[in-house]
Design an enzyme around this catalytic site. Structure first.
Site, mmCIF file in Angstrom:
data_model
loop_
_atom_site.group_PDB
_atom_site.id
_atom_site.type_symbol
_atom_site.label_atom_id
_atom_site.label_comp_id
_atom_site.label_asym_id
_atom_site.label_seq_id
_atom_site.Cartn_x
_atom_site.Cartn_y
_atom_site.Cartn_z
ATOM 1 N N CYS A 1 99.971 69.518 86.028
ATOM 2 C CA CYS A 1 98.596 69.263 86.944
ATOM 3 C C CYS A 1 98.423 67.612 87.250
ATOM 4 O O CYS A 1 98.280 67.138 88.067
ATOM 5 C CB CYS A 1 97.595 70.152 86.344
ATOM 6 S SG CYS A 1 98.027 71.925 86.699
ATOM 7 N N HIS A 2 98.070 67.183 85.934
ATOM 8 C CA HIS A 2 97.755 65.796 86.064
ATOM 9 C C HIS A 2 98.609 64.828 84.996
ATOM 10 O O HIS A 2 98.161 63.397 84.736
ATOM 11 C CB HIS A 2 96.338 65.507 85.702
ATOM 12 C CG HIS A 2 95.470 66.525 86.527
ATOM 13 N ND1 HIS A 2 94.924 67.751 85.975
ATOM 14 C CD2 HIS A 2 95.085 66.499 87.721
ATOM 15 C CE1 HIS A 2 94.420 68.176 86.579
ATOM 16 N NE2 HIS A 2 94.293 67.672 87.717
ATOM 17 N N GLY A 3 99.647 65.206 84.592
ATOM 18 C CA GLY A 3 100.632 64.443 83.881
ATOM 19 C C GLY A 3 100.404 64.265 82.424
ATOM 20 O O GLY A 3 101.150 63.333 81.731
#
Ligand code: FES
Length: 176
Positions: free
Chosen positions: A140-142
């Protein structure tokens, strides 16, 4: 001479109105109790819910280096059989390098078995195996987690949660 037979006002016989009042109050209590009981009863988990609150995992088929994902209370749980070198590496990481400092020893019961809830501590996505730390990468956001499930790269603020679990035998663990 004073009339000694006169009744005092607070000693009066109960009137018909008093009796009706008491009877109504009793019905009121029974009424409330009968409404509360079904509510309390609904709050008791049934047997199927209790069964789902625990998940038994057979560790025998999980080879060194392998990961499996099991469902526990609707959430993914990652189980990894860590080879000795992987254990050594996560234990050698200085606490100063960690976003949420925690020793690997505090996160496992048996050195090779890592058991963590597979829910990213940023916004709840399920990380995949990968990333730069031998662990998991959140798509999703690393965010990245290491082989101890500790966050090594944000934005996730916390390590993957370690669920409550017990070893039933050396090759069987009960989560929950
Ligand atoms: S939910 Fe995993 S990094 Fe945002």
């Amino acid at each position: 001479m004073t009339d000694m037979t006169m009744a005092k006002p607070n000693m009066a016989e109960p009137t018909r109105r008093d009796i009706l009042y008491v009877a109504t109050a009793a019905v009121g209590v029974v009424g409330v109790a009968s409404v509360i009981w079904p509510l309390i009863d609904q709050m008791n988990p049934d047997l199927s819910t209790l069964a789902l609150s625990k998940t038994e995992i057979d560790l025998k088929p999980i080879a060194p280096g392998q990961n499996i994902v099991v469902k526990w209370q609707g959430k993914p749980v990652f189980v990894r059989n860590r080879p000795p070198k992987m254990v050594e590496e996560v234990r050698a990481v200085p606490m100063s390098e960690l976003i949420d400092p925690e020793t690997d020893q505090a996160r496992v019961k048996v050195a090779n078995w890592l058991i963590v809830v597979g829910v990213c501590t940023h916004l709840g996505c399920t990380p995949n195996v990968g990333g730069d730390y031998d662990g998991w990468l959140c798509p999703c956001h690393g965010s990245q987690y290491d082989a101890s499930g500790r966050v090594r790269h944000g934005p996730a603020p916390l390590n993957l949660l370690v669920p409550t679990y017990e070893f039933k035998t050396p090759t069987s663990v009960v989560v929950g």
